[in-house]
Motif scaffolding. Sequence first.
Motif, PDB file in Angstrom:
ATOM      1  N   GLU A 130      20.231  40.883  17.168  1.00  0.00           N
ATOM      2  CA  GLU A 130      21.070  39.395  16.915  1.00  0.00           C
ATOM      3  C   GLU A 130      22.416  39.453  18.074  1.00  0.00           C
ATOM      4  O   GLU A 130      22.685  38.956  18.353  1.00  0.00           O
ATOM      5  N   THR A 131      23.041  40.500  18.439  1.00  0.00           N
ATOM      6  CA  THR A 131      24.274  40.503  18.923  1.00  0.00           C
ATOM      7  C   THR A 131      23.538  39.527  21.031  1.00  0.00           C
ATOM      8  O   THR A 131      24.106  38.820  21.261  1.00  0.00           O
ATOM      9  N   ALA A 132      22.650  40.008  21.067  1.00  0.00           N
ATOM     10  CA  ALA A 132      21.959  39.289  22.507  1.00  0.00           C
ATOM     11  C   ALA A 132      22.087  38.007  21.776  1.00  0.00           C
ATOM     12  O   ALA A 132      22.714  37.307  23.337  1.00  0.00           O
ATOM     13  N   ALA A 133      21.115  37.499  20.929  1.00  0.00           N
ATOM     14  CA  ALA A 133      20.420  36.606  20.765  1.00  0.00           C
ATOM     15  C   ALA A 133      21.954  35.386  20.638  1.00  0.00           C
ATOM     16  O   ALA A 133      22.489  34.544  20.506  1.00  0.00           O
ATOM     17  N   ARG A 134      22.720  35.716  19.290  1.00  0.00           N
ATOM     18  CA  ARG A 134      24.243  35.127  19.318  1.00  0.00           C
ATOM     19  C   ARG A 134      24.888  35.120  20.736  1.00  0.00           C
ATOM     20  O   ARG A 134      25.685  34.187  21.002  1.00  0.00           O
ATOM     21  N   ASP A 135      24.839  36.005  21.654  1.00  0.00           N
ATOM     22  CA  ASP A 135      25.184  35.917  23.122  1.00  0.00           C
ATOM     23  C   ASP A 135      24.817  34.728  23.800  1.00  0.00           C
ATOM     24  O   ASP A 135      25.602  34.443  24.749  1.00  0.00           O
ATOM     25  N   GLN A 136      23.823  33.965  23.435  1.00  0.00           N
ATOM     26  CA  GLN A 136      23.020  33.395  24.203  1.00  0.00           C
ATOM     27  C   GLN A 136      23.551  32.030  23.438  1.00  0.00           C
ATOM     28  O   GLN A 136      22.985  30.083  24.451  1.00  0.00           O
ATOM     29  N   ILE A 137      23.755  31.273  21.997  1.00  0.00           N
ATOM     30  CA  ILE A 137      24.925  30.048  21.445  1.00  0.00           C
ATOM     31  C   ILE A 137      25.612  29.742  22.172  1.00  0.00           C
ATOM     32  O   ILE A 137      25.322  28.163  23.144  1.00  0.00           O
ATOM     33  N   PRO A 138      27.127  30.153  23.337  1.00  0.00           N
ATOM     34  CA  PRO A 138      27.397  29.871  24.131  1.00  0.00           C
ATOM     35  C   PRO A 138      26.556  29.095  25.366  1.00  0.00           C
ATOM     36  O   PRO A 138      27.222  27.461  26.195  1.00  0.00           O
ATOM     37  N   VAL A 139      25.712  29.244  25.901  1.00  0.00           N
ATOM     38  CA  VAL A 139      24.764  29.580  27.522  1.00  0.00           C
ATOM     39  C   VAL A 139      23.902  28.322  26.814  1.00  0.00           C
ATOM     40  O   VAL A 139      24.105  26.867  27.799  1.00  0.00           O
ATOM     41  N   VAL A 147      18.084  31.474  13.603  1.00  0.00           N
ATOM     42  CA  VAL A 147      17.312  32.518  12.563  1.00  0.00           C
ATOM     43  C   VAL A 147      17.166  33.830  12.167  1.00  0.00           C
ATOM     44  O   VAL A 147      16.787  34.624  13.885  1.00  0.00           O
ATOM     45  N   ASP A 148      17.487  34.316  11.435  1.00  0.00           N
ATOM     46  CA  ASP A 148      16.709  36.150  11.228  1.00  0.00           C
ATOM     47  C   ASP A 148      15.224  35.306  10.833  1.00  0.00           C
ATOM     48  O   ASP A 148      15.106  35.161   9.510  1.00  0.00           O
ATOM     49  N   THR A 149      14.103  35.923  12.391  1.00  0.00           N
ATOM     50  CA  THR A 149      12.643  35.100  11.515  1.00  0.00           C
ATOM     51  C   THR A 149      12.237  36.759  10.464  1.00  0.00           C
ATOM     52  O   THR A 149      11.569  36.613   9.341  1.00  0.00           O
ATOM     53  N   ALA A 150      13.176  37.547  10.196  1.00  0.00           N
ATOM     54  CA  ALA A 150      12.721  38.563   8.728  1.00  0.00           C
ATOM     55  C   ALA A 150      12.439  37.887   7.373  1.00  0.00           C
ATOM     56  O   ALA A 150      11.724  38.315   6.857  1.00  0.00           O
ATOM     57  N   ASP A 151      13.613  37.311   7.381  1.00  0.00           N
ATOM     58  CA  ASP A 151      14.106  37.149   6.102  1.00  0.00           C
ATOM     59  C   ASP A 151      14.503  35.174   6.348  1.00  0.00           C
ATOM     60  O   ASP A 151      14.805  34.920   4.904  1.00  0.00           O
ATOM     61  N   GLY A 152      13.494  34.259   7.385  1.00  0.00           N
ATOM     62  CA  GLY A 152      13.996  33.100   7.284  1.00  0.00           C
ATOM     63  C   GLY A 152      15.856  32.333   7.348  1.00  0.00           C
ATOM     64  O   GLY A 152      16.050  31.513   6.874  1.00  0.00           O
ATOM     65  N   THR A 153      17.071  33.431   7.129  1.00  0.00           N
ATOM     66  CA  THR A 153      18.014  33.710   6.973  1.00  0.00           C
ATOM     67  C   THR A 153      18.131  32.399   8.484  1.00  0.00           C
ATOM     68  O   THR A 153      18.090  33.212   9.043  1.00  0.00           O
TER      69      THR A 153
END
Length: 65
Positions: free
Chosen positions: A26-35, A50-56
């Motif tokens: 999740e941290t790596a994915a969140r780090d991509q948001i501002p990019v 999205v967390d594909t494990a539960d669709g959140t």
Amino acid sequence: MDDEGRYRLTLTLDGRQVMRGWWAGETAARDQIPVWVRDWGVEGAVITLVDTADGTVIHRWPDEE
């Protein structure tokens, strides 16, 4: 869950999906948001994490009002 990774970023432009990316952490994915916002954050763009494990939906840009 997607084979590529648990956390998926999606860029939609004017209602059409134009790009996706997957990350195991999740941290790596969140780090991509501002990019992604810097590179593709134009009018009509929506970036969703999205967390594909539960669709959140973890994060959406621009923020829903």
